[in-house]
Scaffold this active site. Structure first.
Site, PDB file in Angstrom:
ATOM      1  N   GLY B 250      -2.848 -10.492  -6.944  1.00 45.35           N
ATOM      2  CA  GLY B 250      -2.997  -9.877  -8.120  1.00 45.35           C
ATOM      3  C   GLY B 250      -1.472  -8.870  -8.268  1.00 45.35           C
ATOM      4  CG  PHE B 251       0.908  -9.493  -5.983  1.00 49.89           C
ATOM      5  CD1 PHE B 251       0.596  -8.734  -4.711  1.00 49.89           C
ATOM      6  CD2 PHE B 251       1.080 -10.571  -5.947  1.00 49.89           C
ATOM      7  CE1 PHE B 251       0.195  -9.736  -3.686  1.00 49.89           C
ATOM      8  CE2 PHE B 251       0.821 -11.682  -5.185  1.00 49.89           C
ATOM      9  CZ  PHE B 251       0.504 -11.207  -3.730  1.00 49.89           C
ATOM     10  N   GLY B 479      -7.485 -10.433  -1.712  1.00 48.11           N
ATOM     11  CA  GLY B 479      -7.211 -11.353  -1.131  1.00 48.11           C
ATOM     12  C   GLY B 479      -6.838 -10.672   0.470  1.00 48.11           C
ATOM     13  CB  ILE B 642      -6.454   2.255  10.440  1.00 45.09           C
ATOM     14  CG1 ILE B 642      -4.768   2.908  10.283  1.00 45.09           C
ATOM     15  CG2 ILE B 642      -6.313   0.810  10.468  1.00 45.09           C
ATOM     16  CD1 ILE B 642      -4.250   2.854   9.100  1.00 45.09           C
ATOM     17  CG  ASN B 644     -10.318  -4.850   9.505  1.00 52.55           C
ATOM     18  OD1 ASN B 644      -9.362  -5.110  10.157  1.00 52.55           O
ATOM     19  ND2 ASN B 644     -11.339  -5.499   9.252  1.00 52.55           N
ATOM     20  CD  GLN B 651      -2.679  -5.080   1.725  1.00 54.35           C
ATOM     21  OE1 GLN B 651      -2.275  -5.876   1.417  1.00 54.35           O
ATOM     22  NE2 GLN B 651      -3.580  -4.405   1.085  1.00 54.35           N
ATOM     23  CB  VAL B 716      -2.093   0.177   4.218  1.00 57.74           C
ATOM     24  CG1 VAL B 716      -2.229   1.162   5.152  1.00 57.74           C
ATOM     25  CG2 VAL B 716      -3.312  -0.559   4.023  1.00 57.74           C
ATOM     26  N   GLY B 717      -1.461  -0.588   0.643  1.00 62.82           N
ATOM     27  CA  GLY B 717      -1.243  -1.773  -0.125  1.00 62.82           C
ATOM     28  C   GLY B 717       0.078  -1.887  -0.604  1.00 62.82           C
ATOM     29  CD  GLU B 718       0.813  -0.230  -4.713  1.00 66.12           C
ATOM     30  OE1 GLU B 718       1.358  -0.255  -5.882  1.00 66.12           O
ATOM     31  OE2 GLU B 718      -0.103   0.511  -4.743  1.00 66.12           O
TER      32      GLU B 718
END
Lengths: 348, 756
Positions: B250-251, B479, B642, B644, B651, B716-718
């Site tokens: 998606g981002f 995802g 954290i 996982n 990521q 941590v996505g970005e």
């Protein structure tokens, strides 16, 4: 997608008859044509699927020492044919530097020869393009053209031919075998693709119905096997078209270049044979000075068609690199990154 | 493994760590690799037909005519939706109900605002017929001159940037900082337009049943989508059932429902049959957002000791002609370096594109590559090692606010990544290193940072009679493995083993989990889950400890601990009872509880909350041909707890590769006259392929943050993009001595600067 006839002829004669109608187009793997159809750039009313034609998928060594490659041989099959790769290493390296593994598994020899330019204005149905619509004008000329032609272009078209495969082929005097309405004929590959001139829409010398049935490498092409390389600069390491590429094949005897063959890719509407440069090299000792002189000769007629003056400089440097690498000798195996500058020593 | 970690505001009976922190593989991995995961476009309800959007090939003007008759004559075409023939909407899609209600083109007029805008929708029995119908519309246009690029018009100061940030921020005395600068680095950089290009295109399958609407569509924010669709169609949000179990990326482009998705719903309404609408790749370059181009001037002053005196970061950005999204590029300079004077300012230019939107690290990515490059320039100008320069100007408190950081293990990130990379001994001057083959070698670094953001999310937890647990939350898995991480938190929150838990998600019928964006989804929904689990366990504990027949009688609420489906007395672990037994004795079929997660305003006002990291890059450059190849990337990140490690590493890998892409590859090329995008396909819009991705090392640095949220998660996505892009760019400078200030770094910029 527009509706179209789909025919799958049983033999070459039927194929030619089916493709001789206006609006018909041959279909092999469709790695380029289907994209063009989806984008509305090509709208054939009939597709003549040649993939099941018998006998066109063979690699044959002929009695005269030449090699005949059937038009339906897949790019990957050809590049991975061990004897082929040994005998024509620059061609195999060029093949493996192109597209992606998936595309190479599908794409055919004949289809590769017939692929269309990647000029964005050709693909953009909203833009003026003399190839798509003769007389419409060329929006690339004042547009985003940093990757366009520096040799052989005209005001009518500044597109380049995208093939890697064709670059060493044209250097090695490959011959194209064609079947058409009036029978069989041959053309040097160099004469297959046309420069745009006043008629950019006429991209090749083929007539309606003509089918490329085979590609032939003449016997003497083998003589370059020991000193042949393909180098390709691109904007990512794989799955990208060449910014500029070069094939160099040398016949070196007693420390002298007896004969040189040079091709350039990404610089013109056709795979470019650099004959002036070959003449500079003939008889010379292989060294950096003569490579530079040859490179200058190869690009002496070049001129920018837009924001692409750097390609003239880059083409000269890549020719020097290809010559340096070829003179050093063909590697035992095709590098892990075929065609990449990072597959080998960076020269000086 | 049962590690007990002390957490503030953590109910005493919860034991985080049994599942949290484990490197579990994706729970949906097998479904995905076997093709059984059903993405939106995989659905095919009975009677479904296909809708294909016809898009504009001009960027500005009006549609004068459409040959609807020709399209309708095409076999299989059912109907053509146009401004003259469409279901009426209950709300103007151009009305700005809230700042997140971005304007969308739903065939309300013949106006064209950008290339690739929808101008009609053809509905047909087959995809092929609908596609050809769209081609047969042969639109005629009244064309106006397109406004393209950063100089297309008068620049103005936007009211806000990003999400409500001021367009200009001043901290300290800028003039004094400039005056105090013994050396001033003054550089102007440009970054290009970029498009999200999720692997899965935007797709929708819409089915109306009276005034109820069922849609399969990928969504990063089902609650937001429900609200928007409800408003547009005049039905209650609860009547809208969104199914979004899997996203192919998606981002940010699926954060808000887009115009094309709504057109699919309109098409279904128009013809009274289920409709599928899937965007073609090229159609994703326009109506679903993008990262706008920027031009950033940054001035960095240092005194003789190399200490910062000023950072003055100005950004010009584009936005659409008809809406307001302002990439907060300069805001990247707010938090990282301890300068006594910091100014960030934005100006905007309106152009004829779709509205830019949030794209992975919006503002942080564009700003970081410029800030980190300019810091590198400033360090070089001072003759100081780039790492030493950053440490010298390390921010102990957030520079622009003076707030302490809730936690900040950036020093450890620098140290660990530098050591792993082997940074020590790096020559200060560029063009000093060659490898054994003669390629130029360069080493560069960048600091990574991203704010720890939380939205609002809810969850519902259930303990069933058989002692098993259920956690329900309408969360989104793009995802990245969110469901696995959230299920891990769920299991711990309910004191269950992972296999004792059923995790339900991906549907708007479940509790609203907010938006999967801002790297805040795990923190937000994790907190909601944590609280929902705590609520149920508290009820269970109450039942048991009040019951004389229970071995836990009299233990009191705080006196039990939940583990593997049993409550144990905290003071005597041998005395325990299973959840099933507690419920059976009480004659209760199931217990449930709800929880919500959101940022703690009090903590936020006290502390600056950010994740940090350090990225080191090695590139090699061909000394004659100018081709660049990244050969090593090492990143160390401190991002709180954290959940996982396996997924976090992935990521961060993904973010770092994106950073590499930003520096070297990615760019949407637009024709400066027509405003059309010339590389709207994945063959020519370059992102790195496998062969471009070097060996990578990701280190996560332990960081226990007691303030950021109950679980101590920062997200941590970005963050992986930030720092990495600058590190690669700086490595190119170090290899070549050429400072390229237009991204992506193109071969001609390097090759012409090399000797040949």
């Amino acid at each position: 997608m527009m509706n179209f006839d789909y025919v799958r002829p049983a033999n070459v004669a039927d194929a030619i008859a089916a493709a001789s109608e206006k609006g018909a187009s041959y279909l092999a793997s469709g790695t380029n044509l289907l994209d063009l159809m989806k984008g509305g750039v090509s709208r054939p009313s009939r597709l003549v699927d040649v993939t099941r034609l018998p006998g066109l998928d063979r690699i044959e060594r002929l009695a005269d020492g030449s090699l005949r490659i059937g038009t339906l041989v897949r790019n990957a099959d050809l590049a991975h044919d061990a004897e082929f790769a040994r005998t024509y290493p620059a061609v195999a390296e060029a093949l493996l530097s192109g597209a992606s593994a998936q595309l190479r598994n599908a794409a055919t020899v004949g289809g590769n020869l017939m692929q269309r330019t990647r000029c964005a204005y050709f693909y953009d149905a909203g833009s003026a393009c003399n190839r798509r619509w003769p007389g419409a004008g060329c929006d690339a000329l004042q547009g985003e053209n940093r990757l366009h032609a520096v040799l052989g272009w005209s005001e009518g078209c500044i597109a380049t031919h995208p093939s890697d495969f064709c670059v060493p082929l044209v250097a090695l005097d490959a011959i194209v075998e064609i079947e058409g309405k009036s029978g069989r004929r041959e053309l040097p590959l160099e004469a297959l693709h046309r420069l745009p001139g006043e008629t950019p829409e006429r991209e090749t010398a083929l007539e309606r119905g003509d089918l490329i049935v085979a590609l032939r490498l003449p016997a003497e092409a083998k003589d370059f096997a020991g000193h042949a390389r393909y180098v390709k600069v691109r904007e990512r390491t794989s799955y990208a078209f060449a910014v500029v590429s070069a094939a160099a094949a040398l016949r070196i005897e007693h420390g002298k270049i007896r004969e040189a063959r040079l091709g350039l890719g990404g610089v013109a509407a056709k795979p470019w044979r650099a004959r002036e440069a070959e003449q500079v090299l003939a008889g010379a000792a292989p060294d950096a000075a003569v490579y530079s002189e040859a490179a200058r000769a190869a690009l002496s007629d070049a001129k920018p068609s837009g924001d692409n003056a750097f390609k003239i400089e880059l083409a000269q440097r890549i020719l020097v690199r290809a010559l340096t690498l070829a003179a050093a000798g063909t590697p035992d195996r095709i590098p892990a990154l075929p065609g990449s500058p990072f597959s080998s020593v960076a020269g000086a | 493994m049962t590690v007990e970690l002390s957490l503030t505001r953590d109910p005493a009976h919860l034991r985080h760590g049994s599942n949290i922190g484990q490197p579990m593989t994706r729970t949906d991995g097998v479904l995905k690799v076997t093709g059984k995961a059903r993405y939106a476009a995989d659905n095919h309800p009975p009677g479904m037909v296909y809708a294909v959007i016809a898009t504009s090939c001009i960027a500005r003007g009006r549609v004068k005519s459409l040959d609807v008759a020709a399209a309708k004559r095409h076999p299989g075409v059912i109907d053509v939706m146009t401004p003259a023939h469409k279901p009426e909407l209950a709300e103007d899609p151009d009305a700005k109900g809230n700042p997140f209600a971005f304007r969308m083109e739903l065939l309300q007029s013949d106006a064209v605002r950008y290339a690739n805008q929808a101008i009609a929708v053809v509905i047909a029995e087959t995809l092929e017929a609908a596609t050809e119908g769209a081609a047969l519309l042969s639109p005629r246009y009244q064309v106006e001159i397109a406004r393209v690029g950063l100089d297309a018009g008068e620049a103005y100061a936007p009211p806000v940037v990003g999400i409500g940030n001021p367009a200009e921020v001043r901290h300290g005395d800028i003039d004094a900082g400039m005056a105090a600068a013994a050396k001033l680095t003054d550089a102007t950089y440009e970054t290009p337009a970029q498009y999200h290009n999720a692997m899965e295109p935007h797709a929708i399958v819409a089915v109306w049943d009276g005034d109820r609407l069922f849609i399969d569509t990928p969504s990063q924010g089902m609650g937001f989508a429900q609200m928007r669709v409800a408003g547009l169609f005049g039905i209650p949000p609860a009547n809208i059932h969104i199914n979004s179990p899997f996203l192919g990326g998606g981002f940010g482009s699926k954060g808000l429902i887009s115009g094309p998705q709504v057109l699919g719903i309109m098409a279904a309404k128009l013809i009274g049959r289920p409709v599928k609408l899937v965007l073609r790749r090229s159609q994703m370059y326009g109506p679903v957002g993008h990262r706008p181009p920027t031009r950033q001037r940054i001035r960095i002053g240092t005194d003789d000791a190399g200490t910062l005196t000023v950072i003055n970061h100005e950004a010009r950005i584009t936005t659409s002609s008809f809406d307001d999204f302002y990439e907060p590029a300069a805001d990247a300079s707010h938090t990282l370096y301890a300068s006594p004077a910091i100014r960030t300012a934005h100006e905007a230019v309106r152009v004829d594109t779709g509205t830019p939107l949030f794209m992975r690290a919006p503002g942080e990515a564009t700003g970081s590559i410029v800030l980190e490059s300019a810091i590198d320039e400033a360090a070089f100008a001072r003759g100081i090692d780039p790492l030493e320069f950053r440490l010298k100007n390390y921010a102990e408190v957030e520079p622009t606010t003076g707030k302490p950081f809730s936690s900040k293990a950036l020093r450890q990130c620098y140290a660990k990544a530098a050591e792993r990379f082997g940074w020590a001994g790096r020559p200060l001057l560029p063009k000093q290193m060659r490898d054994e083959y003669g390629f130029l070698v360069g080493w560069g670094m960048g600091t990574a940072t991203f704010p720890a953001i939380m939205f609002q999310g809810n969850a519902r937890a259930v303990i069933r009679a058989d002692g098993r647990g259920v956690m329900e939350t309408g969360a989104h898995d793009m995802g990245q493995g969110a469901w696995t991480a959230l299920a891990q938190i769920s299991a711990d929150s309910l004191g269950l083993d992972f296999d004792q838990l059923t995790f339900r998600s991906g549907s708007s019928d479940l509790p609203d989990a907010g938006i999967a964006g801002g790297s805040g989804h795990t923190a937000t929904v994790g907190a909601a889950i944590h609280n929902a689990g705590a609520a149920v366990i508290a009820k269970l504990a109450e039942l048991a400890t009040a019951d004389q027949r229970s071995p836990l009688f009299g233990a009191g609420n705080a006196g039990v601990v939940a583990r593997s489906g049993r409550l144990h007395r905290r003071d005597d672990d041998a005395r325990s009872e299973s959840y099933a037994d507690i419920l059976a004795r009480a004659g209760i079929a199931e217990l449930d509880g709800t929880g919500s997660g959101a940022a703690d305003a009090a903590a936020q006002s006290q502390y600056a909350m950010h994740a940090h990291g350090a990225v080191f890059a090695e590139v090699k450059v061909d000394p004659q041909l100018g081709q660049i190849r990244a050969t090593r990337l090492v990143g160390a990140f401190a991002a709180g707890r954290i959940i996982n490690p396996l997924m976090v590493r992935s990521q961060l890998y993904g973010g770092m590769i994106w950073g590499l892409s930003f520096a070297l590859h990615e760019e949407a090329v637009m024709d400066r006259r027509s405003g059309r995008i010339l590389n709207a396909n994945l063959a020519e819009y370059h992102v790195p392929v496998n062969a471009d991705v070097p060996p990578m090392d990701v280190i996560t640095v332990d960081e226990h943050d007691p303030h950021v949220n109950p679980l101590g998660i920062k997200g941590v996505g970005e963050i992986g993009i930030t720092g990495s892009a600058g590190a690669v760019a700086n490595a190119v400078f170090h290899a070549t001595g050429i400072r390229v200030r237009n991204f992506p770094i193109k071969i001609e910029e390097v090759v012409m600067g090399l000797a040949g």
